[in-house]
Design an enzyme around this catalytic site. Structure first.
Site, PDB file in Angstrom:
ATOM      1  N   CYS A  58      -5.841 -77.678 -18.763  1.00  0.00           N
ATOM      2  CA  CYS A  58      -5.392 -78.926 -18.161  1.00  0.00           C
ATOM      3  C   CYS A  58      -5.924 -79.092 -16.742  1.00  0.00           C
ATOM      4  CB  CYS A  58      -3.873 -79.002 -18.200  1.00  0.00           C
ATOM      5  SG  CYS A  58      -3.258 -79.094 -19.905  1.00  0.00           S
ATOM      6  N   HIS A  85      -1.962 -80.901 -25.068  1.00  0.00           N
ATOM      7  CA  HIS A  85      -1.010 -80.681 -23.986  1.00  0.00           C
ATOM      8  C   HIS A  85      -0.640 -82.029 -23.372  1.00  0.00           C
ATOM      9  CE1 HIS A  85      -2.160 -76.213 -23.103  1.00  0.00           C
ATOM     10  NE2 HIS A  85      -2.075 -76.461 -24.396  1.00  0.00           N
ATOM     11  N   CYS A 118      -2.108 -75.402 -16.959  1.00  0.00           N
ATOM     12  CA  CYS A 118      -2.882 -74.231 -17.381  1.00  0.00           C
ATOM     13  C   CYS A 118      -4.360 -74.495 -17.051  1.00  0.00           C
ATOM     14  CB  CYS A 118      -2.705 -74.005 -18.883  1.00  0.00           C
ATOM     15  SG  CYS A 118      -3.454 -75.309 -19.907  1.00  0.00           S
ATOM     16  N   GLU A 142      -0.618 -83.129 -20.347  1.00  0.00           N
ATOM     17  CA  GLU A 142      -1.582 -83.633 -19.370  1.00  0.00           C
ATOM     18  C   GLU A 142      -2.804 -84.239 -20.048  1.00  0.00           C
ATOM     19  OE1 GLU A 142      -0.128 -80.595 -19.521  1.00  0.00           O
ATOM     20  OE2 GLU A 142      -0.374 -79.539 -17.626  1.00  0.00           O
TER      21      GLU A 142
END
Length: 149
Positions: free
Chosen positions: A85, A52, A82, A54
């Site tokens: 993260c 992801h 999410c 992040e």
């Protein structure tokens, strides 16, 4: 670097991710006014469900400063993080989290499990939502609309 300039950098990463066929989410880590880590989603390219924006930005920032902790650093991301993260942000000891678009379905900061409000959360950053929200939401909306057409 101002909040809006930092979010513009995250939006640039999101646009690049979308151009690669990834969900257009981008993130940057800022420390002492300088971007020290950046990333856009790469889950498809890396065949890695943890790639992801992040997580990638945090990994690169940690490498840049030679530490697993990013004390005093701020993270700008185009979409509400999410649970994966949110945990990475907590473990990295990010000082402030700024995010653009809310994610009622998959977000874990202001929606879903509200990760930072749990007793088991050891570090909660200051959270500021809605920074660049219109641009971030439009980018996601246009990306998924194009996929449906």
């Amino acid at each position: 670097m101002s909040r809006l300039n930092s979010m513009d950098e995250a939006l640039t990463e999101a646009r690049a991710a979308g151009a690669r066929g990834e969900t257009p989410v981008g993130a940057v880590v800022v420390l002492d006014g300088a971007v020290i880590g950046r990333g856009g989603n790469e889950t498809r390219a890396r065949l890695d469900p943890t790639a992801h924006a992040e997580v990638l930005a945090i990994r690169r920032a940690c490498e840049a400063i030679g530490s697993e902790r990013l004390v005093g650093a701020d993270l700008y991301v185009t979409l509400e993080p999410c649970a994966l993260c949110a945990a990475a942000i907590s473990f990295a000891r990010i000082r402030r989290l700024y995010f653009g678009a809310a994610d009622p379905k998959g977000g874990a900061v202001e929606h879903g499990p509200r990760f930072y409000g749990q007793d088991t959360c050891h570090h909660a950053p200051e959270v500021y939502s809605g920074i660049g929200e219109g641009d971030a939401a439009a980018l996601l909306r246009d990306f998924f609309r194009a996929r449906r057409d």
